[in-house]
Every structure is written in C-alpha cells, then in structure tokens.
Design a protein around this motif. Structure first.
Motif: not given
Length: 260
Positions: A48-49, A214-217, A222-228
């Motif tokens: 999910r992350k 910056l702490v991992c969004p 409500d995001t993931d690596c694919a978006t961030c």
C-alpha cells in the motif's frame, strides 16, 4: 614528492569521515560473486505504501555488512516481505543479473520503479560492484528508477560510482541515521534520506547545515510512492526522513539511537 593542495587535502579528510557513521566496526573480508546472486522483479507491487509500481528484491548477500539494521530492526525481516526476501536469497525466486537487466529494460519508458525493496547493491567486502552499477544504469536508462544504499562512501570506488549513477538518472539515495550524516552525504554531492525513531513527532525541520528534512509523505498523509516520487527526484538540499516502522521498529529505534 609534491604534496596535495589544501583543497584536495580537505576533501580527503571529509571523505575519511564517511560512511556516514563512525561507530561501524571494520568490514569483514567478504566477497560475493555477482553471478551467484538473484534478483526478482515484481511488476505490480501490492504494498500500500509503495503503490502499484514495479519493485525489485535482491539477494540478502547484497546487504552491506556494516548496515546498522542488518538483522537488527530491518523492516524487510518481517511479514510477507521477509518470506519473499528469503526465497530470493535461496534462489527459489528471481533471475541472474543479465536477465534481470533485460526485464527492467523492457518496462514501459518513464515508469517509476523502486529498486531493492529488500537488499542493496552487490559488493565485494563493502565495495560496490562496478559491473552492477553500469548494468543498472543502462537497464534503467528510460525509467524513473530509484533506490537507497547503506554502503560506505569511502570504500573503493563507491563514491564515484554512486555519483555516476545519479548523474545518469538512476537515483541512489544515501541512507543515514543522523542529521550530521545526512548533511555529509549532501556535501559529497549525493541525495540523502534519514531513518528516524518511530516516535519522532516532527514532520518538518532543518539540520544544523540548513538542509530541510521532510518525513515521508506516505507516512504522514494519504499518498504512496507511485504518486509522491520525491525519492526519485527532488531538490538536492531536501532530506526525506522515514520513521522506523514494521514489526521490528523497536530494534530499529535502538539502532538509530546507537548512531546518534
């Protein structure tokens, strides 16, 4: 014999302080043949992350022997990922390196791709494999590929190889466990990420050298690596922090405390 200039001498002194933490013991004499390792490509991650993007897993022997989380708080040592990691390490899953490169090169151009969700970069006694780095740069040339490494920067060609990979578009983030270490990594010309304790309450702050953290969004929103995609491309002065997580986060907290 001509003595090195002051500038060169200062750079050598700075590199002598790397890898980023001074408390690691001397490296054991460990040699691992690239041909003996296995690499697995998951084309659509179920994490999910991470989000539904390609991720890779490398044999456990790629892990640096001085990583503070080695068998002591690594998130990859728990849950379904640990089972997958073990099967890749045992050779039950994955393919040899040349075939792995071909798999990566066949992914759609521009695809965001997380390398080494478990494992690291192949090495000999902590010295990163030149053949591996050049092979991965070529295989990922058309991808938005990124990874992280705990390898020391002051061993062999490590610093030069990691700089080369980043210049060629393969983002290799230097994994650290303290603000001072992250500042050192950035001073060496490389992007830095930082593991912080699971109870870190801040979402944003600055290091003593003035770099933003910056702490991992994906941990704060409500995001993931694919978006961030910040770990693949961001300002050189921005450090991404990851709060310790997973079933071994207390061990990870202790490992982080030991580096500060």
């Amino acid at each position: 014999m001509q003595r090195p200039s002051r500038g060169i001498h200062q750079r050598r002194q700075r590199l002598a302080r790397l890898p980023i933490d001074k408390k690691n013991p001397p490296l054991p004499k460990l040699r691992v043949k690239l041909s003996s390792l296995r690499f697995h490509l998951t084309r659509v991650s179920g994490n999910r992350k991470t989000g539904p993007i390609p991720v890779t897993t490398s044999s456990r022997a790629t892990c640096p022997p001085t990583c503070p989380f080695l068998l002591s708080g690594c998130y990859a040592d728990g849950g379904p990922l640990a089972l997958h990691f073990g099967k890749v390490t045992a050779g039950e899953r994955g393919v040899p390196f040349p075939q792995h490169c071909a798999e990566l090169a066949a992914l759609p151009p521009g695809q965001i791709t997380r390398l080494h969700q478990a494992g690291d970069m192949p090495h000999n006694g902590g010295r990163v494999s030149r053949r591996f780095v050049h092979g991965m740069v070529n295989a990922c040339r058309n991808l938005k590929a990124y990874t992280y490494t705990h390898h020391r920067l002051n061993l062999g060609e490590n610093l030069a190889l990691l700089r080369y990979a980043n210049r060629q578009g393969l983002t290799v983030n230097i994994s650290t466990e303290s603000e001072a270490s992250a500042d050192e990594a950035i001073a060496s010309g490389l992007p830095a990420v930082m593991a912080v304790r699971s109870d870190e309450e801040r979402d944003r702050w600055q290091t003593p050298a003035g770099h933003a953290v910056l702490v991992c969004p994906a941990q704060t929103g409500d995001t993931d690596c694919a978006t961030c995609q910040l770990c693949q491309k961001r300002s050189k002065r921005l450090i991404i922090a990851f709060r310790a997580h997973g079933v071994s986060k207390r061990k990870a907290d202790a490992a982080i405390a030991g580096q500060n």
